[in-house]
Motif scaffolding. Structure first.
Motif, mmCIF file in Angstrom:
data_model
loop_
_atom_site.group_PDB
_atom_site.id
_atom_site.type_symbol
_atom_site.label_atom_id
_atom_site.label_comp_id
_atom_site.label_asym_id
_atom_site.label_seq_id
_atom_site.Cartn_x
_atom_site.Cartn_y
_atom_site.Cartn_z
ATOM 1 N N UNK A 19 0.820 -1.212 0.000
ATOM 2 C CA UNK A 19 0.000 0.000 0.000
ATOM 3 C C UNK A 19 0.852 1.259 0.000
ATOM 4 N N UNK A 20 1.934 1.243 0.783
ATOM 5 C CA UNK A 20 2.775 2.435 0.904
ATOM 6 C C UNK A 20 3.507 2.759 -0.391
ATOM 7 N N UNK A 21 3.608 1.770 -1.297
ATOM 8 C CA UNK A 21 4.327 1.980 -2.554
ATOM 9 C C UNK A 21 3.424 2.470 -3.678
ATOM 10 N N UNK A 22 2.109 2.478 -3.441
ATOM 11 C CA UNK A 22 1.157 2.838 -4.493
ATOM 12 C C UNK A 22 0.741 4.293 -4.355
ATOM 13 N N UNK A 23 0.776 4.999 -5.469
ATOM 14 C CA UNK A 23 0.258 6.366 -5.535
ATOM 15 C C UNK A 23 -0.955 6.345 -6.462
ATOM 16 N N UNK A 24 -2.076 6.817 -5.962
ATOM 17 C CA UNK A 24 -3.330 6.764 -6.705
ATOM 18 C C UNK A 24 -3.739 8.162 -7.162
ATOM 19 N N UNK A 25 -4.113 8.255 -8.433
ATOM 20 C CA UNK A 25 -4.691 9.493 -8.957
ATOM 21 C C UNK A 25 -6.189 9.271 -9.126
ATOM 22 N N UNK A 26 -6.984 10.113 -8.470
ATOM 23 C CA UNK A 26 -8.439 10.029 -8.588
ATOM 24 C C UNK A 26 -8.893 11.095 -9.578
ATOM 25 N N UNK A 27 -9.527 10.665 -10.639
ATOM 26 C CA UNK A 27 -9.942 11.596 -11.680
ATOM 27 C C UNK A 27 -10.920 12.634 -11.148
ATOM 28 N N UNK A 28 -10.781 13.834 -11.660
ATOM 29 C CA UNK A 28 -11.570 14.960 -11.178
ATOM 30 C C UNK A 28 -10.716 15.813 -10.266
ATOM 31 N N UNK A 29 -11.307 16.892 -9.775
ATOM 32 C CA UNK A 29 -10.561 17.711 -8.819
ATOM 33 C C UNK A 29 -11.038 17.385 -7.413
ATOM 34 N N UNK A 30 -10.587 18.164 -6.441
ATOM 35 C CA UNK A 30 -10.970 17.871 -5.057
ATOM 36 C C UNK A 30 -12.010 18.863 -4.548
ATOM 37 N N UNK A 60 -17.595 20.235 -7.345
ATOM 38 C CA UNK A 60 -18.059 20.863 -8.578
ATOM 39 C C UNK A 60 -17.949 19.856 -9.714
ATOM 40 N N UNK A 61 -19.092 19.569 -10.343
ATOM 41 C CA UNK A 61 -19.072 18.659 -11.478
ATOM 42 C C UNK A 61 -20.192 17.645 -11.426
ATOM 43 N N UNK A 62 -20.810 17.393 -12.593
ATOM 44 C CA UNK A 62 -21.899 16.438 -12.675
ATOM 45 C C UNK A 62 -23.219 17.064 -12.275
ATOM 46 N N UNK A 63 -24.302 16.341 -12.519
ATOM 47 C CA UNK A 63 -25.635 16.832 -12.186
ATOM 48 C C UNK A 63 -25.761 16.992 -10.674
ATOM 49 N N UNK A 64 -26.118 18.196 -10.224
ATOM 50 C CA UNK A 64 -26.272 18.540 -8.804
ATOM 51 C C UNK A 64 -24.979 18.321 -8.016
ATOM 52 N N UNK A 65 -23.825 18.227 -8.709
ATOM 53 C CA UNK A 65 -22.518 17.997 -8.091
ATOM 54 C C UNK A 65 -22.381 16.614 -7.461
ATOM 55 N N UNK A 66 -23.243 15.682 -7.845
ATOM 56 C CA UNK A 66 -23.177 14.332 -7.281
ATOM 57 C C UNK A 66 -21.884 13.635 -7.690
ATOM 58 N N UNK A 67 -21.537 13.733 -8.974
ATOM 59 C CA UNK A 67 -20.327 13.074 -9.465
ATOM 60 C C UNK A 67 -19.088 13.617 -8.751
ATOM 61 N N UNK A 68 -19.075 14.916 -8.545
ATOM 62 C CA UNK A 68 -17.948 15.521 -7.837
ATOM 63 C C UNK A 68 -17.862 15.007 -6.405
ATOM 64 N N UNK A 69 -19.020 14.804 -5.780
ATOM 65 C CA UNK A 69 -19.007 14.292 -4.405
ATOM 66 C C UNK A 69 -18.460 12.872 -4.350
ATOM 67 N N UNK A 70 -18.716 12.079 -5.397
ATOM 68 C CA UNK A 70 -18.142 10.734 -5.480
ATOM 69 C C UNK A 70 -16.612 10.823 -5.540
ATOM 70 N N UNK A 71 -16.115 11.687 -6.420
ATOM 71 C CA UNK A 71 -14.667 11.822 -6.596
ATOM 72 C C UNK A 71 -13.999 12.269 -5.302
ATOM 73 N N UNK A 72 -14.589 13.280 -4.658
ATOM 74 C CA UNK A 72 -14.029 13.771 -3.398
ATOM 75 C C UNK A 72 -14.071 12.679 -2.327
ATOM 76 N N UNK A 73 -15.180 11.956 -2.279
ATOM 77 C CA UNK A 73 -15.315 10.908 -1.276
ATOM 78 C C UNK A 73 -14.313 9.788 -1.475
ATOM 79 N N UNK A 74 -14.118 9.364 -2.724
ATOM 80 C CA UNK A 74 -13.172 8.280 -3.002
ATOM 81 C C UNK A 74 -11.743 8.724 -2.708
ATOM 82 N N UNK A 75 -11.403 9.940 -3.098
ATOM 83 C CA UNK A 75 -10.065 10.472 -2.822
ATOM 84 C C UNK A 75 -9.793 10.454 -1.319
ATOM 85 N N UNK A 76 -10.745 10.939 -0.560
ATOM 86 C CA UNK A 76 -10.594 10.961 0.894
ATOM 87 C C UNK A 76 -10.554 9.541 1.455
#
Length: 373
Positions: free
Chosen positions: A3-14, A17-33
């Protein structure tokens, strides 16, 4: 790879903002966190790009950061597209475009996609992982429960859509579609694949990918909106507030009110004020679960949902369930749970505990890291 050797890029910003009602953006932020919470070095794809950070896994929802994909995979980095719907409801052509890339993987949110994907996209590397909820965003604010019943959903004028299809589709195709639609409405626990297999075998026909897509997208869409309308109409004697786009005024009656649309932050506040949150499970997510019930559970709001085996298997008696084919019991169920607050709150607490234990973005991140390792 540890795990410590893996660096993950989560598509989207943090940002939300993004997607209908910002739902998609909330998914991206949630997964990143979620990745960060389990100790993974994770950043947004844009942050990695702007700061020259090398990563060895990229993941995002739908076609987020699509412009980066080819470059990522050409560098021998795995790129995961996590669908927010059935792969046959949207994104099919994009998935087909990236099939030749060895490092391209799709996460589906419905196990019902497994067999049709094997038939129509046989070389696709894919698997089922349901969505999750962000319990820092969807947080119980202990607000006064001043809304009896809330429903977050948009609709289209499905009757108009049906009439348009009747005018434009070949007669035999339209007839087949209407038979599929009738079976769907009578048997909402069946997946489209099951219905399609039964009908096409009885007619002795074989559908190619384009035909399957055409029928899937129209049948599942019309059925979903018709089911939503029938559900709401069965609750015309209740104080129901609907949030979402579409011609709700055409279909609602009685005490039901259309309150317009709201973004993700507003919906958290509204959900907290509701005694009951409705969910009518769509065919596109057959055999899966839906983030709406997870979000409601995260804020300890009780869910009244369609009698769906996959939801019942996960949440058991912590939800109330109604008949999804004719909605003949939903009014009685709504009245019972509105009238029995102690029972409703106890069940909502059980659903909260299940969601916290098994359905956060951190729990999904753990599952993904196990797959990667």
């Amino acid at each position: 790879m540890e795990k410590k050797d893996i660096v993950v890029a989560v598509h989207g910003n943090d940002q939300l903002e993004g997607g209908v009602y910002n739902v998609l953006a909330s998914f991206s932020c949630g997964l990143l966190k979620g990745f960060q919470e389990i100790g993974v070095n994770a950043y947004s794809t844009y942050y990695c790009s702007n700061n020259n950070i090398n990563f060895n896994l990229a993941i995002g929802f739908n076609t987020s950061c699509l412009d980066f994909w080819q470059k990522i995979m050409s560098m021998n980095i795995t790129n995961i597209m996590w669908s927010v719907d059935s792969v046959f409801a949207q994104n099919y052509n994009v998935i087909k475009q990236f099939l030749p890339f060895e490092k391209f993987i799709v996460f589906e949110v419905t196990p019902a996609d497994n067999e049709p994907v094997a038939k129509y996209l046989p070389s696709l590397r894919h698997g089922y992982i349901p969505h999750a909820t962000d319990m820092d965003l969807w947080k119980n604010t202990n607000s006064k429960k001043e809304i009896d019943i809330v429903y977050f959903s948009s609709i289209i004028d499905y009757e108009k859509k049906l009439e348009e299809l009747k005018q434009t589709m070949p007669e035999l195709v339209f007839k087949l579609m209407m038979q599929m639609l009738e079976i769907t409405m009578q048997n909402p626990k069946l997946s489209f694949w099951q219905i399609c297999q039964a009908l096409t075998s009885s007619y002795g026909i074989e559908l190619d990918a384009d035909q399957y897509l055409l029928l899937f997208q129209n049948v599942s869409t019309i059925a979903m909106y018709e089911q939503k309308v029938k559900m709401i109409q069965a609750l015309s004697d209740f104080n129901v507030q609907i949030y979402g786009n579409g011609p709700w005024e055409k279909y609602i009656k009685g005490k039901v009110k259309h309150a317009g649309s709201c973004n993700i932050v507003e919906s958290v506040e509204i959900m907290n004020k509701a005694k009951i949150s409705l969910h009518c499970h769509p065919m596109q997510l057959a055999l899966g679960i839906h983030e709406r019930i997870l979000n409601a559970s995260a804020v300890s709001t009780f869910s009244l949902v369609s009698d769906t085996p996959s939801i019942k298997a996960e949440f058991g008696d912590s939800f109330g369930y109604f008949n999804h084919s004719n909605f003949d019991d939903i009014a009685d169920k709504a009245l019972f749970y509105l009238s029995n607050e102690d029972e409703r709150l106890k069940m909502a607490q059980q659903a909260y505990n299940i969601t916290k234990e098994r359905h956060t973005w951190a729990s999904r991140a753990k599952s993904i890291m196990e797959i990667i390792r």
